[in-house]
Motif scaffolding. Structure first.
Motif, PDB file in Angstrom:
ATOM      1  N   GLU A  31       0.875  -0.458  -0.126  1.00 22.44           N
ATOM      2  CA  GLU A  31       0.067  -0.451  -0.373  1.00 22.44           C
ATOM      3  C   GLU A  31       0.798   1.117  -0.660  1.00 22.44           C
ATOM      4  O   GLU A  31       0.357   2.257  -0.875  1.00 22.44           O
ATOM      5  CB  GLU A  31      -0.844   0.324   1.163  1.00 22.44           C
ATOM      6  N   VAL A  32       1.955   1.231   1.072  1.00 22.89           N
ATOM      7  CA  VAL A  32       2.986   2.653   0.620  1.00 22.89           C
ATOM      8  C   VAL A  32       3.206   2.752  -0.547  1.00 22.89           C
ATOM      9  O   VAL A  32       3.252   3.494  -1.006  1.00 22.89           O
ATOM     10  CB  VAL A  32       4.031   2.113   1.837  1.00 22.89           C
ATOM     11  N   ARG A  33       3.610   1.793  -1.501  1.00 19.71           N
ATOM     12  CA  ARG A  33       4.510   1.302  -2.773  1.00 19.71           C
ATOM     13  C   ARG A  33       3.534   2.054  -3.687  1.00 19.71           C
ATOM     14  O   ARG A  33       2.854   2.915  -4.321  1.00 19.71           O
ATOM     15  CB  ARG A  33       4.918   0.333  -3.468  1.00 19.71           C
ATOM     16  N   LYS A  34       1.868   1.683  -3.151  1.00 21.54           N
ATOM     17  CA  LYS A  34       0.176   2.039  -4.021  1.00 21.54           C
ATOM     18  C   LYS A  34       0.640   4.028  -3.906  1.00 21.54           C
ATOM     19  O   LYS A  34       0.632   4.344  -5.016  1.00 21.54           O
ATOM     20  CB  LYS A  34      -0.437   1.323  -4.171  1.00 21.54           C
ATOM     21  N   ILE A  35       0.499   4.007  -2.363  1.00 22.96           N
ATOM     22  CA  ILE A  35       0.428   5.726  -2.460  1.00 22.96           C
ATOM     23  C   ILE A  35       1.375   6.765  -3.031  1.00 22.96           C
ATOM     24  O   ILE A  35       1.273   7.414  -3.633  1.00 22.96           O
ATOM     25  CB  ILE A  35       0.485   5.637  -0.542  1.00 22.96           C
ATOM     26  N   LYS A  53     -14.067  18.041 -16.048  1.00 23.50           N
ATOM     27  CA  LYS A  53     -14.193  16.360 -15.454  1.00 23.50           C
ATOM     28  C   LYS A  53     -11.924  16.203 -15.019  1.00 23.50           C
ATOM     29  O   LYS A  53     -12.133  15.539 -13.945  1.00 23.50           O
ATOM     30  CB  LYS A  53     -13.774  15.890 -16.803  1.00 23.50           C
ATOM     31  N   SER A  54     -11.681  16.934 -14.682  1.00 23.89           N
ATOM     32  CA  SER A  54      -9.835  16.662 -14.756  1.00 23.89           C
ATOM     33  C   SER A  54     -10.158  17.174 -13.247  1.00 23.89           C
ATOM     34  O   SER A  54      -9.431  16.619 -12.792  1.00 23.89           O
ATOM     35  CB  SER A  54      -9.273  18.035 -15.558  1.00 23.89           C
ATOM     36  N   LEU A  55     -10.949  17.794 -12.657  1.00 21.72           N
ATOM     37  CA  LEU A  55     -10.670  18.725 -11.147  1.00 21.72           C
ATOM     38  C   LEU A  55     -11.297  17.160 -10.571  1.00 21.72           C
ATOM     39  O   LEU A  55     -11.025  16.969  -9.676  1.00 21.72           O
ATOM     40  CB  LEU A  55     -11.833  19.437 -10.858  1.00 21.72           C
ATOM     41  N   TYR A  56     -12.652  16.328 -10.957  1.00 17.24           N
ATOM     42  CA  TYR A  56     -13.013  15.596 -10.133  1.00 17.24           C
ATOM     43  C   TYR A  56     -12.198  14.412  -9.643  1.00 17.24           C
ATOM     44  O   TYR A  56     -11.868  13.505  -9.503  1.00 17.24           O
ATOM     45  CB  TYR A  56     -14.717  15.138 -11.696  1.00 17.24           C
ATOM     46  N   GLU A  57     -11.505  13.551 -11.492  1.00 19.34           N
ATOM     47  CA  GLU A  57     -10.481  13.380 -11.799  1.00 19.34           C
ATOM     48  C   GLU A  57      -9.213  13.231 -10.460  1.00 19.34           C
ATOM     49  O   GLU A  57      -8.780  12.493  -9.737  1.00 19.34           O
ATOM     50  CB  GLU A  57     -10.070  13.190 -12.580  1.00 19.34           C
ATOM     51  N   PHE A  58      -8.601  14.666 -10.099  1.00 24.95           N
ATOM     52  CA  PHE A  58      -8.231  15.263  -9.382  1.00 24.95           C
ATOM     53  C   PHE A  58      -7.893  14.178  -7.353  1.00 24.95           C
ATOM     54  O   PHE A  58      -7.844  13.787  -7.112  1.00 24.95           O
ATOM     55  CB  PHE A  58      -7.598  16.646  -9.726  1.00 24.95           C
ATOM     56  N   LEU A  59      -9.137  14.923  -7.639  1.00 24.26           N
ATOM     57  CA  LEU A  59     -10.374  14.896  -6.285  1.00 24.26           C
ATOM     58  C   LEU A  59     -10.220  13.355  -5.659  1.00 24.26           C
ATOM     59  O   LEU A  59     -10.172  12.839  -5.011  1.00 24.26           O
ATOM     60  CB  LEU A  59     -11.739  16.197  -5.867  1.00 24.26           C
ATOM     61  N   LYS A  60     -10.991  12.902  -6.566  1.00 26.81           N
ATOM     62  CA  LYS A  60     -11.405  10.994  -6.672  1.00 26.81           C
ATOM     63  C   LYS A  60      -9.830  10.534  -6.003  1.00 26.81           C
ATOM     64  O   LYS A  60     -10.266  10.100  -5.069  1.00 26.81           O
ATOM     65  CB  LYS A  60     -11.835  10.578  -8.026  1.00 26.81           C
ATOM     66  N   THR A  61      -9.126  10.876  -6.846  1.00 29.26           N
ATOM     67  CA  THR A  61      -7.445  10.654  -6.879  1.00 29.26           C
ATOM     68  C   THR A  61      -6.934  10.908  -5.526  1.00 29.26           C
ATOM     69  O   THR A  61      -6.932   9.980  -4.340  1.00 29.26           O
ATOM     70  CB  THR A  61      -6.924  10.748  -7.605  1.00 29.26           C
ATOM     71  N   LYS A  62      -7.152  12.095  -5.695  1.00 25.59           N
ATOM     72  CA  LYS A  62      -6.700  12.745  -3.893  1.00 25.59           C
ATOM     73  C   LYS A  62      -7.644  11.533  -2.900  1.00 25.59           C
ATOM     74  O   LYS A  62      -6.851  11.185  -1.993  1.00 25.59           O
ATOM     75  CB  LYS A  62      -6.902  14.017  -3.721  1.00 25.59           C
ATOM     76  N   GLU A  63      -8.843  12.016  -3.070  1.00 17.87           N
ATOM     77  CA  GLU A  63      -9.961  11.219  -1.374  1.00 17.87           C
ATOM     78  C   GLU A  63      -8.991   9.471  -1.639  1.00 17.87           C
ATOM     79  O   GLU A  63      -8.976   9.113  -0.267  1.00 17.87           O
ATOM     80  CB  GLU A  63     -11.383  11.174  -1.613  1.00 17.87           C
ATOM     81  N   GLU A  64      -8.868   8.684  -2.509  1.00 16.77           N
ATOM     82  CA  GLU A  64      -8.449   6.969  -2.454  1.00 16.77           C
ATOM     83  C   GLU A  64      -7.066   7.628  -1.933  1.00 16.77           C
ATOM     84  O   GLU A  64      -6.672   6.128  -1.531  1.00 16.77           O
ATOM     85  CB  GLU A  64      -8.668   6.872  -4.012  1.00 16.77           C
ATOM     86  N   LEU A  65      -6.503   8.345  -2.428  1.00 19.70           N
ATOM     87  CA  LEU A  65      -5.407   8.037  -1.675  1.00 19.70           C
ATOM     88  C   LEU A  65      -5.088   8.260  -0.130  1.00 19.70           C
ATOM     89  O   LEU A  65      -4.482   7.521   0.281  1.00 19.70           O
ATOM     90  CB  LEU A  65      -4.294   9.605  -2.275  1.00 19.70           C
TER      91      LEU A  65
END
Length: 595
Positions: A31-35, A53-65
Motif C-alpha cells: 500500500e505504501v508503494r501504491k501511495i 472532468k479533470s478536477l473530479y479525477e484529481f479530487l477522486k484520486t486524492k480521496e482514494e490516496l
C-alpha cells in the motif's frame, strides 16, 4: 492489579488485533508503494486542471490516496505505540511521515489553484461533472481560506518542511515515552524500585502521605533533570505556531487554531473569563481538602488522594466493562451493541507494558473501525478512562456509519462531548446504585475531582497556552524561567492560596503532551460543559434530546461544530453552558461539604 513485564505476557483478548487493517507487513508495504505512485500521479495535475472532468479525477484520486494513507499511518502509529522502544516500528512511522511530506508536496499546488478560480468558474465545472456534487460543499468552504493560502511555490516549500515543523512534538514524544526514567521509590519489602506511570497514578492517591511525597518527587525527577531540553522543545513548538500564524496572515496563533472549526475567539476568551469569575468554589474545595486531610500544610502531592477513606475500589477490567454497559444503557440498544463489539472483536489494547505509550486514546479508521489504547489499572479512574475512550469510539463508529468519507471525521471540538457524556452518565449510575453512604461520598469526591481535572485544569492549561503564544508573538524569549513563572502563577490562581509550593509545582508544564497540539485542551472544558447539559436531559428521559444527541454522534463534520451542538440545544457562543456547569460544580462542593 497484575503488572506485566512484557507485552507477550498479556492475553490476546486484552490486546488489539491490527490484522483488521493489514494481515501482514507485506500488505502494508504494498500500500505504501501504491501511495507513492499515486502521489506522483497527483503531481501531474499541476497546471492540468481545466474543466470539471479533470478536477473530479484529481479530487477522486486524492480521496482514494487519503483513504490508504490514513490506513498506513494508523497501522504504523498503533504498532509503534505498543512499544515506543521498537526501532522497526519507529522506522514505519518515519516512512509514513516522509510519505505524508511527498503527498503534501504533490498536492500543495491545489489550494492556491482553487483559490485563484472565480466562483463562477467553479460552478461551471460542477455543472459539467455530476461527480463533483460530492465535493461541492468542501470546495466552496475552502474559499474561507483565501486570505491564508500562499502562492504555489510558497505552499510547496512549506509542505516540504512538514517534518521539521512537527519535530518538537516528535522529540517531546520520544523524551516522554521512550527516554524518561523516573526516580526510585521504596517497595513494600523495603527495597528500591523504579517508578512507572501506572505505579505513580496509584501511589499519588495513597493514604500514606510519605508514599505520596516519595512518588511525587520520583515522578518529577526526570522532568527537572531535562528541564532545559524540554523548555527548548516547547519554546520551538510555540514559536513555530506563532510564526506560521503570521506567515498565513492570521491575527494570532489562537485565531489560526480556531479558524478550521469556525469558532470565534470570544468562545475561548469567555471560557477563561467565566471560569475565573466563578473560581471561588474551586478555592473552597482546596480548603475542604486541607481540613479533611487534617494537614497543617497542603502540598501538590495531597491534591489527588481521595478524601473519603477506606473505600478504595478495585475494579477488574471485566467488571469495569460490564459496569460501563449498565451505566450507558440510557443511550439505547444500538449504542450498547457497538460497545460490546469493541471488546468481543478486540478493538481495545488494555494493559500497561514496558515501553507502551502512556495515557489513553481512540483512533477511528474510516473503512476499518476504531482502535482504543488504554493503560488499565483496575481502579475507578481506569473505569472512567474506559468509558471516556469508548465514547470517542462510538462517535467514530456512528460517524463512519452515517457519513461519507469526506465528512466522516469529526472535529476535536465536538469529540470531547461524546466522551464526557459517557462519564457523566456513569457517575450518575454509580451514585444511584450505591447504598453505602461512605462510598457515595467517595463518588461525589471523585466527581468533583473529575470536574477539576477535565474542566478547571484544562482551562488553566488553555490560559497557559494563550499567555505563552502571546509572548512568542511579541518576539520575547521563552525559556524555563518564563514557563515556570506563568505556570506557578496560574496554578495558584486556579487552586487557591492554601497550597504550599514544592519546587516541582512550577515545572508542571514540562510533562504535558497536549501543549504540542496548540489550543487543543480548551475543548475538554467546552466539551465537559456541553456534556453536563446533554447528560442531564438524557437522564430525565427526554427522548427528543436523546434522538438529537445520537444524530449528533452520526454527524461527523457535516456542519461546523458550534452548529452541530446547537442542534442538540447547546449554544457555546453564549456564557450559559459554561455558567451552568460552574453552578453545578458549586452545588457538588456544597453537597460534599455537608456530607
Amino acid at each position: 492489579m497484575k503488572i506485566y513485564s512484557s507485552r507477550v505476557e498479556v492475553p490476546d483478548y486484552e490486546k488489539w488485533n491490527l490484522e483488521d487493517i493489514y494481515t501482514d507487513i507485506e500488505k502494508w508495504e504494498k500500500e505504501v508503494r501504491k501511495i507513492e505512485g499515486m502521489a506522483e500521479q497527483l503531481g501531474k495535475y499541476d497546471g492540468a486542471i481545466h474543466d470539471g472532468k479533470s478536477l473530479y479525477e484529481f479530487l477522486k484520486t486524492k480521496e482514494e490516496l487519503s483513504y490508504m494513507l490514513n490506513h498506513v499511518h494508523a497501522y504504523s502509529m498503533l504498532k509503534g505505540d505498543e512499544d515506543t522502544r521498537d526501532a522497526d516500528a519507529q522506522a514505519l512511522s518515519e516512512r509514513v511521515q516522509s510519505l505524508g511530506v511527498k503527498v503534501g508536496a504533490a498536492t500543495s499546488f491545489f489550494m492556491p489553484f482553487l483559490l485563484e478560480l472565480e466562483e463562477s468558474t467553479l460552478k461551471r465545472y460542477i455543472a459539467e461533472e455530476p461527480g463533483l456534487k460530492y465535493f461541492e460543499e468542501d470546495l466552496f468552504d475552502s474559499f474561507r481560506y483565501k486570505a491564508h493560502v500562499l502562492g504555489k511555490s510558497e505552499e510547496a516549500l512549506l509542505s516540504q518542511l512538514g517534518e521539521s515543523f512537527s519535530a518538537p512534538a516528535s522529540i517531546f514524544g520520544m523524551i516522554n515515552n521512550a527516554d524518561i526514567r523516573f526516580g526510585e521509590i521504596t517497595s513494600d519489602n523495603g527495597g528500591k524500585i523504579e517508578l512507572t506511570r501506572g505505579m505513580y497514578a496509584k501511589l499519588i492517591e495513597e493514604e500514606d502521605r510519605e508514599k505520596r511525597r516519595e512518588a511525587y518527587k520520583a515522578y518529577y525527577q526526570p522532568y527537572l533533570q531535562s528541564k532545559n531540553t524540554i523548555a527548548a522543545t516547547l519554546a520551538a513548538a510555540v514559536k513555530t505556531n506563532a510564526r506560521m500564524a503570521g506567515i498565513r496572515n492570521y491575527p494570532s496563533a489562537l485565531e489560526k487554531s480556531l479558524f478550521g472549526d469556525n469558532v470565534p475567539k470570544e468562545v475561548y476568551e469567555n471560557l477563561i473569563q467565566s471560569t475565573k469569575a466563578s473560581i471561588s468554589p474551586m478555592h473552597r474545595y482546596t480548603r475542604i481538602r486541607k481540613e479533611k486531610l487534617q494537614l497543617d500544610e497542603l502540598r501538590a502531592y495531597d491534591l489527588s488522594v481521595p478524601l473519603v477513606k477506606d473505600v478504595k475500589q478495585d475494579i477488574a477490567y471485566e467488571e469495569a466493562f460490564e459496569t460501563m454497559l449498565k451505566g450507558l444503557a440510557p443511550l439505547g440498544e444500538e449504542y450498547i451493541s457497538i460497545l460490546k463489539e469493541f471488546k468481543d472483536k478486540r478493538y481495545i489494547d488494555v494493559r500497561e507494558t514496558p515501553g507502551k505509550r502512556s495515557g489513553a486514546y481512540n483512533l477511528g479508521i474510516y473503512g476499518v473501525h476504531p482502535y482504543i489504547l488504554l493503560n488499565h489499572r483496575d481502579d475507578l479512574d481506569s473505569l472512567f478512562t474506559l468509558v471516556h475512550e469508548c465514547g470517542h469510539g462510538v462517535h467514530s463508529t456512528l460517524s463512519a456509519r452515517h457519513q461519507p468519507q469526506i465528512t466522516a471525521r469529526y472535529s476535536i471540538f465536538v469529540a470531547e462531548v461524546a466522551s464526557t457524556v459517557n462519564e457523566i452518565l456513569l457517575i450518575h449510575y454509580l451514585l444511584d446504585n450505591e447504598k453505602d453512604l461512605e462510598v457515595k461520598k467517595h463518588l461525589i469526591n471523585h466527581f468533583i475531582d473529575q470536574f477539576k481535572g477535565t474542566f478547571f485544569t484544562q482551562v488553566m492549561f488553555a490560559e497557559f497556552e494563550m499567555k505563552t503564544h502571546e509572548i512568542a508573538e511579541k518576539g520575547e524569549p521563552l525559556n524555563v524561567e518564563v514557563f515556570n513563572t506563568i505556570y506557578e502563577s496560574l496554578f495558584r490562581e486556579y487552586n487557591g492560596d492554601e497550597i504550599v509550593f514544592d519546587e516541582e509545582v512550577k515545572y508542571g508544564w514540562s510533562r504535558i503532551p497536549h501543549f504540542y497540539r496548540p489550543f487543543y485542551v480548551y475543548k475538554y472544558a467546552t466539551g465537559f460543559a456541553s456534556a453536563i447539559h446533554l447528560a442531564g436531559r438524557i437522564l430525565k428521559g427526554e427522548k427528543e434530546t436523546l434522538q438529537s444527541y445520537l444524530e449528533f454522534l452520526g454527524s461527523g463534520s457535516s456542519d461546523y461544530p458550534l452548529e452541530l451542538l446547537k442542534k442538540t440545544g447547546v449554544d457555546l457562543t453564549t456564557p450559559e453552558p459554561i455558567n451552568s456547569a460552574l453552578a453545578q460544580f458549586a452545588d457538588l462542593v456544597e453537597e460534599f461539604a455537608k456530607a
